[in-house]
Enzyme design. Structure first.
Site, short mmCIF file in Angstrom:
data_model
loop_
_atom_site.label_atom_id
_atom_site.label_comp_id
_atom_site.label_asym_id
_atom_site.label_seq_id
_atom_site.Cartn_x
_atom_site.Cartn_y
_atom_site.Cartn_z
N THR A 100 0.82 -1.21 0.00
CA THR A 100 0.00 0.00 0.00
C THR A 100 0.86 1.26 0.00
N GLY A 137 3.06 -3.12 8.48
CA GLY A 137 3.34 -3.39 9.89
C GLY A 137 4.82 -3.68 10.10
N GLU A 189 -6.12 -5.83 4.06
CA GLU A 189 -6.17 -7.02 3.19
C GLU A 189 -7.36 -6.99 2.24
C1 LIG Z 1 0.18 -11.43 18.40
C2 LIG Z 1 -1.11 -10.72 18.43
C3 LIG Z 1 -1.55 -10.40 17.04
C4 LIG Z 1 -2.89 -9.76 17.00
C5 LIG Z 1 -3.24 -9.51 15.57
C6 LIG Z 1 -4.61 -9.27 15.39
C7 LIG Z 1 -5.06 -9.25 14.25
C8 LIG Z 1 -4.19 -9.37 13.05
C9 LIG Z 1 -4.59 -10.49 12.18
C10 LIG Z 1 -4.08 -10.62 10.94
C11 LIG Z 1 -3.22 -9.56 10.37
C12 LIG Z 1 -2.58 -9.96 9.10
C13 LIG Z 1 -2.18 -9.06 8.33
C14 LIG Z 1 -2.51 -7.67 8.60
C15 LIG Z 1 -1.88 -6.76 7.70
C16 LIG Z 1 -2.70 -6.43 6.51
C17 LIG Z 1 -1.78 -6.32 5.35
C18 LIG Z 1 -2.38 -5.66 4.14
O1 LIG Z 1 -3.37 -5.00 4.18
S1 LIG Z 1 -1.48 -5.91 2.73
C19 LIG Z 1 -2.29 -5.00 1.50
C20 LIG Z 1 -3.57 -5.65 1.08
N1 LIG Z 1 -4.08 -4.97 -0.07
C21 LIG Z 1 -5.15 -5.36 -0.68
O2 LIG Z 1 -5.81 -6.32 -0.30
C22 LIG Z 1 -5.46 -4.62 -1.95
C23 LIG Z 1 -6.85 -4.88 -2.45
N2 LIG Z 1 -6.89 -4.77 -3.90
C24 LIG Z 1 -6.80 -5.85 -4.72
O3 LIG Z 1 -6.64 -6.98 -4.28
C25 LIG Z 1 -6.92 -5.57 -6.18
O4 LIG Z 1 -6.50 -4.34 -6.55
C26 LIG Z 1 -8.34 -5.80 -6.68
C27 LIG Z 1 -9.36 -5.01 -5.89
C28 LIG Z 1 -8.64 -7.29 -6.56
C29 LIG Z 1 -8.45 -5.37 -8.14
O5 LIG Z 1 -7.36 -5.84 -8.85
P1 LIG Z 1 -7.19 -5.59 -10.40
O6 LIG Z 1 -7.57 -4.18 -10.71
O7 LIG Z 1 -5.86 -6.03 -10.82
O8 LIG Z 1 -8.20 -6.61 -10.93
P2 LIG Z 1 -9.61 -6.47 -11.62
O9 LIG Z 1 -9.44 -5.74 -12.90
O10 LIG Z 1 -10.63 -5.94 -10.68
O11 LIG Z 1 -9.88 -8.00 -11.89
C30 LIG Z 1 -9.17 -8.69 -12.88
C31 LIG Z 1 -9.34 -10.16 -12.73
O12 LIG Z 1 -8.44 -10.62 -11.73
C32 LIG Z 1 -9.14 -11.43 -10.80
N3 LIG Z 1 -8.45 -11.33 -9.51
C33 LIG Z 1 -8.29 -10.22 -8.76
N4 LIG Z 1 -7.61 -10.54 -7.65
C34 LIG Z 1 -7.34 -11.86 -7.72
C35 LIG Z 1 -6.66 -12.77 -6.84
N5 LIG Z 1 -6.14 -12.37 -5.68
N6 LIG Z 1 -6.55 -14.05 -7.22
C36 LIG Z 1 -7.11 -14.47 -8.38
N7 LIG Z 1 -7.75 -13.66 -9.26
C37 LIG Z 1 -7.88 -12.38 -8.90
C38 LIG Z 1 -10.52 -10.85 -10.78
O13 LIG Z 1 -11.44 -11.76 -10.27
C39 LIG Z 1 -10.73 -10.56 -12.24
O14 LIG Z 1 -11.07 -11.74 -12.89
P3 LIG Z 1 -11.99 -11.68 -14.18
O15 LIG Z 1 -13.32 -11.19 -13.69
O16 LIG Z 1 -12.03 -13.09 -14.63
O17 LIG Z 1 -11.39 -10.72 -15.14
C1 LIG Z 2 -4.32 -1.56 10.51
C2 LIG Z 2 -3.90 -1.64 9.07
C3 LIG Z 2 -2.78 -2.39 8.73
C4 LIG Z 2 -2.34 -2.44 7.41
N1 LIG Z 2 -1.21 -3.14 7.11
C5 LIG Z 2 -0.74 -3.12 5.83
C6 LIG Z 2 0.47 -3.81 5.50
O1 LIG Z 2 1.11 -4.43 6.35
N2 LIG Z 2 0.93 -3.73 4.23
C7 LIG Z 2 0.26 -3.05 3.27
O2 LIG Z 2 0.73 -3.03 2.13
N3 LIG Z 2 -0.90 -2.43 3.54
C8 LIG Z 2 -1.42 -2.44 4.79
N4 LIG Z 2 -2.60 -1.80 5.09
C9 LIG Z 2 -3.30 -1.06 4.02
C10 LIG Z 2 -4.62 -1.71 3.63
O3 LIG Z 2 -4.42 -2.88 2.91
C11 LIG Z 2 -5.43 -0.69 2.82
O4 LIG Z 2 -5.72 0.41 3.67
C12 LIG Z 2 -6.71 -1.33 2.31
O5 LIG Z 2 -6.43 -2.26 1.29
C13 LIG Z 2 -7.72 -0.28 1.79
O6 LIG Z 2 -7.16 0.55 0.82
P1 LIG Z 2 -7.24 2.15 0.89
O7 LIG Z 2 -6.73 2.56 2.23
O8 LIG Z 2 -6.58 2.65 -0.32
O9 LIG Z 2 -8.77 2.48 0.86
P2 LIG Z 2 -9.55 3.21 -0.32
O10 LIG Z 2 -9.58 2.31 -1.50
O11 LIG Z 2 -9.05 4.58 -0.52
O12 LIG Z 2 -11.00 3.24 0.32
C14 LIG Z 2 -11.73 4.44 0.64
C15 LIG Z 2 -13.20 4.23 0.23
O13 LIG Z 2 -13.29 4.14 -1.19
C16 LIG Z 2 -14.07 3.04 -1.56
N5 LIG Z 2 -13.59 2.47 -2.84
C17 LIG Z 2 -12.31 2.38 -3.29
N6 LIG Z 2 -12.27 1.76 -4.48
C18 LIG Z 2 -13.54 1.42 -4.78
C19 LIG Z 2 -14.16 0.73 -5.87
N7 LIG Z 2 -13.43 0.24 -6.88
N8 LIG Z 2 -15.49 0.59 -5.86
C20 LIG Z 2 -16.23 1.06 -4.82
N9 LIG Z 2 -15.70 1.69 -3.76
C21 LIG Z 2 -14.38 1.87 -3.74
C22 LIG Z 2 -13.92 2.03 -0.42
O14 LIG Z 2 -15.02 1.16 -0.36
C23 LIG Z 2 -13.83 2.96 0.80
O15 LIG Z 2 -15.14 3.22 1.24
C24 LIG Z 2 -3.05 -1.73 6.41
C25 LIG Z 2 -4.19 -0.99 6.76
C26 LIG Z 2 -4.61 -0.95 8.06
C27 LIG Z 2 -5.81 -0.12 8.42
#
Ligand SMILES: CCCCC/C=C\C/C=C\C/C=C\CCCCC(=O)SCCNC(=O)CCNC(=O)[C@H](O)C(C)(C)COP(=O)(O)OP(=O)(O)OC[C@H]1O[C@@H](n2cnc3c(N)ncnc32)[C@H](O)[C@@H]1OP(=O)(O)O
Ligand SMILES: Cc1cc2nc3c(=O)[nH]c(=O)nc-3n(C[C@H](O)[C@H](O)[C@H](O)COP(=O)(O)OP(=O)(O)OC[C@H]3O[C@@H](n4cnc5c(N)ncnc54)[C@H](O)[C@@H]3O)c2cc1C
Length: 666
Positions: free
Chosen positions: A149, A188, A431
């Site tokens: 991110t 993180g 996520e």
């Molecule tokens: C010790 C104590 C601990 C306590 C802890 C407590 C809690 C903690 C617990 C757990 C914590 C663990 C981790 C926490 C940290 C979190 C880390 C993060 O947040 S990392 C960042 C995460 N970011 C995201 O998730 C980003 C979200 N966005 C996307 O995934 C993509 O951009 C998208 C929304 C999916 C869109 O992608 P894109 O634009 O490339 O794709 P589309 O054009 O929409 O779709 C194209 C096509 O691709 C298919 N597809 C998309 N994703 C996938 C996939 N992952 N796998 C397979 N296919 C995928 C999609 O379905 C489309 O298919 P089609 O319709 O056939 O074209």
């Molecule tokens: C506690 C915490 C830990 C994290 N840890 C990590 C990490 O370790 N590594 C890492 O890489 N990232 C991490 N992240 C980032 C996290 O994965 C992103 O914040 C998350 O994926 C959401 O993306 P954004 O912040 O860009 O939200 P945005 O996409 O800006 O969302 C804002 C609003 O826009 C809307 N929106 C956006 N796109 C669309 C769409 N296509 N259609 C409709 N509505 C839409 C959403 O629904 C939402 O209401 C962490 C976030 C948090 C809060």
């Protein structure tokens, strides 16, 4: 030696009422007696490590002290774990996850290391890359995070701005963050803890863009821990929760890494700069699929934590009279309280059961991908998106409901409910943001609907669409099986409506993308209905499966819980069922009574059910939820730890209050 206190009398009575063997359920929830034993043994070792006991509750520490304490304790935890694993089997990941809560009061700054850094090396690295990085990462000789991110983009990862430009002359990638919005933001542990990270960046070769790819990047010197030249890194500051997660920012200025640091299991860049495409570019998103699956299990655990606290407290707490002249009742005897709490227990079971089959589905897809087969990947992606979205959202609602069910004391930090809410609600966003993931599933559902119309065979999780098209709606019966069919009818009806809405806009001349946006409220509703149908169906099937292998007394209680879950959601979504299924008003009236009967049946087992989650006091860290039920004593003991109670008169009296009062008197 620690003082052993008497167990609260109400809790003693509650435990005597229990109709099933609590231990048997614990084994079932853990996945077997051996897993429970391993977990208890490890938790017991941790309990006796003196250095892990906090002298001052973390809540009174400064931001910096809290972080430093978390690092100190995580290092001890890791050492204890290493010693444990030297003598025995490697601990199961869920057992380590649980034990972590007994040590770190919030989220560990190392969390992303095992949670995403190591899994990405495994999932995205070639065998050679794994051989180079995995031993160091597993031994924690290098510590990493997952930096995807950016300030400007979290959801739309194709829009990430960090660039990795290949230089064939030196066989290196040059990393750059061209704008402030290109800075990595959130990972993180990135703030001040890790020395490596997986960086997701846009690949450029000879001026051509090849999309986003993962790179292993060392960002700090291994000896001095100073950022390497060309790296700007730091912590992003306080958040709603995740106080010790050490979330950070990261920017690159002409920072060079060797070619071998691009993780090349899927796509590759050869020495001369030739780009070799992978089987499917979305495999780069693989770690996110894994974490989304795990979040269903995390949601089960966080719900279980909140349920344990609130149910035990409700058994101990007496307030108001049901009848005049009678003693004040245990608040758990108010039906409204049971309505708030028993669904929390059932929800945790629903998520655990769902995780069991979803994780198997995930393993199958990983195995298939190893054989270059990807048929089940779209279905897994759709399932992991909607189940992550629904489970994290439901968990957030349930934890808050449990906090409210504890009245004023639920607002105390020492109840631990505010911290649990902090990390539960974060999962709704991280996520993959909630709405965004529901829309990913909706995309799959629209295709599935089209295939159903074309008479094609559908994947198992959407096969109900074909049944719905073929058959008349089944005659309604208030049985769990027919109600689940009813949820499928709601999902099918909403999927059809959303599909038709898109078609209508397209026919009216809109582009498909605009039509999609115009129908998107309906699309997320369809996705939610699909999730609920999947959750109810999977939970029911798993319960039926396990019921034959457990004692009849436990089978009966598991059956009450699954029925409660299904009836609860029937009543919550009665309007939808009236529109899309054959349920009638009379059926709903009967189910209302059924729901009340189920609350009464679960009532004697409520404390037994939360005891079966087997969450130790060290993990719960709650004045309200401890096993012995010494709620009031603990609240007072914790209050006495406030630094403000350490001196009879605080200096602010002499400095400010006294002169202020004097002036007021004049
Ligand atoms: C010790 C104590 C601990 C306590 C802890 C407590 C809690 C903690 C617990 C757990 C914590 C663990 C981790 C926490 C940290 C979190 C880390 C993060 O947040 S990392 C960042 C995460 N970011 C995201 O998730 C980003 C979200 N966005 C996307 O995934 C993509 O951009 C998208 C929304 C999916 C869109 O992608 P894109 O634009 O490339 O794709 P589309 O054009 O929409 O779709 C194209 C096509 O691709 C298919 N597809 C998309 N994703 C996938 C996939 N992952 N796998 C397979 N296919 C995928 C999609 O379905 C489309 O298919 P089609 O319709 O056939 O074209
Ligand atoms: C506690 C915490 C830990 C994290 N840890 C990590 C990490 O370790 N590594 C890492 O890489 N990232 C991490 N992240 C980032 C996290 O994965 C992103 O914040 C998350 O994926 C959401 O993306 P954004 O912040 O860009 O939200 P945005 O996409 O800006 O969302 C804002 C609003 O826009 C809307 N929106 C956006 N796109 C669309 C769409 N296509 N259609 C409709 N509505 C839409 C959403 O629904 C939402 O209401 C962490 C976030 C948090 C809060």
């Amino acid at each position: 030696m620690a003082t052993v206190h008497k167990i609260n009398e109400d809790l003693v009575k509650e435990r005597q009422k229990c109709t099933f063997n609590v231990q048997e359920l614990t084994y079932l929830l853990d996945g077997g007696e051996e897993v429970t034993k391993e977990r208890r043994e490890f938790e017991n070792i941790l309990r006796n490590v003196k250095e892990l006991q906090d002298e001052v509750p973390e809540v009174y520490l400064s931001h910096k002290e809290r972080y430093e304490n978390a690092v100190r304790k995580t290092c001890i935890l890791q050492n204890v774990r290493n010693d444990f694993e030297k003598k025995r089997e490697v601990l199961s990941p869920r057992n380590i996850f649980r034990a972590g809560y007994a040590v770190i009061k919030d989220v560990s700054p190392f969390f992303l290391h095992n949670g995403m850094f190591v899994p990405t090396i495994i999932g995205q690295g070639t065998p050679e890359q794994q051989a180079e990085w995995l031993p160091k990462a597993k031994a924690m000789a290098i510590i990493g995070t997952y930096a995807q991110t950016e300030l400007g983009h979290g959801t739309f990862i194709r829009g990430l701005e960090t660039t990795a430009t290949y230089d064939a002359k030196t066989e290196e990638f040059i990393l750059n963050s061209p704008k402030v919005t290109s800075y990595k933001w959130w990972p993180g542990g990135l703030g001040t803890t890790v020395n490596h990270c997986i960086t997701v960046a846009q690949l450029y070769i000879n001026g051509k863009k090849y999309g986003i790819h993962p790179f292993i990047v060392q960002i700090r010197d291994l000896e001095t821990h100073k950022p390497l030249p060309g790296i700007k890194v730091g912590e992003i500051g306080p958040k709603m929760g995740f106080a010790t997660a050490n979330n950070g920012f990261l920017g690159f200025q002409n920072f060079r890494i060797p070619r071998k640091n691009m993780l090349m299991k899927n796509a590759q860049v050869l020495k001369d700069g030739t780009f070799v495409k992978g089987m499917n570019e979305k495999l780069t998103y693989g770690t996110m699929v894994m974490v989304r699956v795990n979040i269903v299990s995390d949601s089960a655990f966080h719900t279980a934590m909140a349920a344990t606290i609130a149910v035990r407290y409700a058994a101990v707490r007496h307030q108001s009279q049901l009848k005049a002249k009678e003693p004040e009742v245990q608040i758990i005897d108010y039906l409204t309280q049971q309505h708030k709490l028993f669904i929390a227990i059932a929800t945790s079971h629903a998520f655990s059961n769902t995780y069991t089959w979803l994780y198997q589905a995930y393993l199958k897809v990983v195995e298939d991908l190893g054989k270059q087969k990807q048929d089940h990947l779209p279905e897994l992606h759709a399932l992991s998106c909607c189940l992550k979205a629904t489970s994290s959202r439901d968990a957030g609602v349930i934890v808050e409901q449990c906090r409210l069910a504890c009245g004023g004391h639920g607002y105390m930090a020492s109840s631990n409910l505010p911290i649990i809410y902090g990390y539960t609600t974060a999962a709704i966003t991280y996520e993959g943001e909630h709405t965004v993931l529901l829309l990913q599933t909706a995309r799959y559902l629209m295709k599935a609907w089209m295939s159903a119309l074309e008479g094609k065979v559908l994947a198992p999780s959407v096969a109900y669409l074909v049944d719905w098209l073929k058959s008349d709606k089944q005659r309604w019966q208030n049985t769990p099986e027919v109600i689940v069919k009813g949820f499928q009818h709601v999902a099918a009806g909403k999927i059809k409506d959303a599909f038709d809405a898109i078609q209508k806009h397209v026919k009216a001349g809109k582009d498909y993308e605009d039509a999609w946006n115009l129908a998107s409220v309906q699309l997320i509703k369809a996705s939610e209905a699909h999730s609920r149908a999947i959750l109810c169906d999977g939970y029911l099937r798993e319960t039926v499966r396990t019921s034959s292998s457990v004692s009849p007394s436990l089978a009966k209680v598991l059956n009450h819980l699954v029925q409660l879950y299904i009836v609860y959601w029937t009543l919550e979504t009665a309007g939808d069922l009236l529109v899309y299924s054959n349920i009638g008003k009379d059926d709903i009236a009967v189910l209302k009574e059924k729901y009340e009967e189920l609350l009464a049946l679960i009532r004697p087992n409520a404390v037994g059910l939360v005891d079966a989650f087997d969450i130790s006091d060290e993990i719960l860290q709650s004045t309200l939820g401890s096993y012995d039920g010494r709620v009031y004593e603990r609240l007072m003991e914790e209050a006495m730890k406030s630094p403000l109670n350490k001196e009879p008169v605080n200096q602010s009296f002499h400095k400010y209050l006294k002169p202020f009062i004097k002036k007021a008197k004049l």
